[in-house]
Motif scaffolding. Sequence first.
Motif, short mmCIF file in Angstrom:
data_model
loop_
_atom_site.label_atom_id
_atom_site.label_comp_id
_atom_site.label_asym_id
_atom_site.label_seq_id
_atom_site.Cartn_x
_atom_site.Cartn_y
_atom_site.Cartn_z
N CYS A 69 37.48 32.42 83.36
CA CYS A 69 36.81 32.06 82.09
C CYS A 69 35.30 32.31 82.15
CB CYS A 69 37.05 30.60 81.76
SG CYS A 69 38.76 30.21 81.37
N ASN A 70 34.71 32.04 83.31
CA ASN A 70 33.26 32.14 83.44
C ASN A 70 32.82 33.28 84.37
OD1 ASN A 70 32.36 29.81 81.82
ND2 ASN A 70 33.54 28.64 83.32
N GLN A 103 36.19 25.67 81.50
CA GLN A 103 36.84 25.89 80.20
C GLN A 103 38.30 25.43 80.29
OE1 GLN A 103 34.92 26.99 77.59
NE2 GLN A 103 33.24 26.84 79.04
#
Length: 70
Positions: A10-11, A41
């Motif tokens: 996600c990151n 997230q």
Amino acid sequence: MGCGMYVCICNAINERRVHGAIADGAARLSEVFRKNGCRPQCGRCLSHMREVMQSHAAPNGAEAGQRARD
Ligand code: FES
């Protein structure tokens, strides 16, 4: 050593960025995200990230590994 392997999709945080955050003083999962300018997230990466933190901390003793579990 696989430092480029993604830990958090996600990151876009890879092992190198986790280790960099630890070198910059991160002792908790939340601090790894904060030092990379993001927040969890979906949360699917948390257990793996904890393992990466513990394996990185292992040469320094159990105390850092314990903090990584918080
Ligand atoms: S994979 Fe890390 S928050 Fe989703």
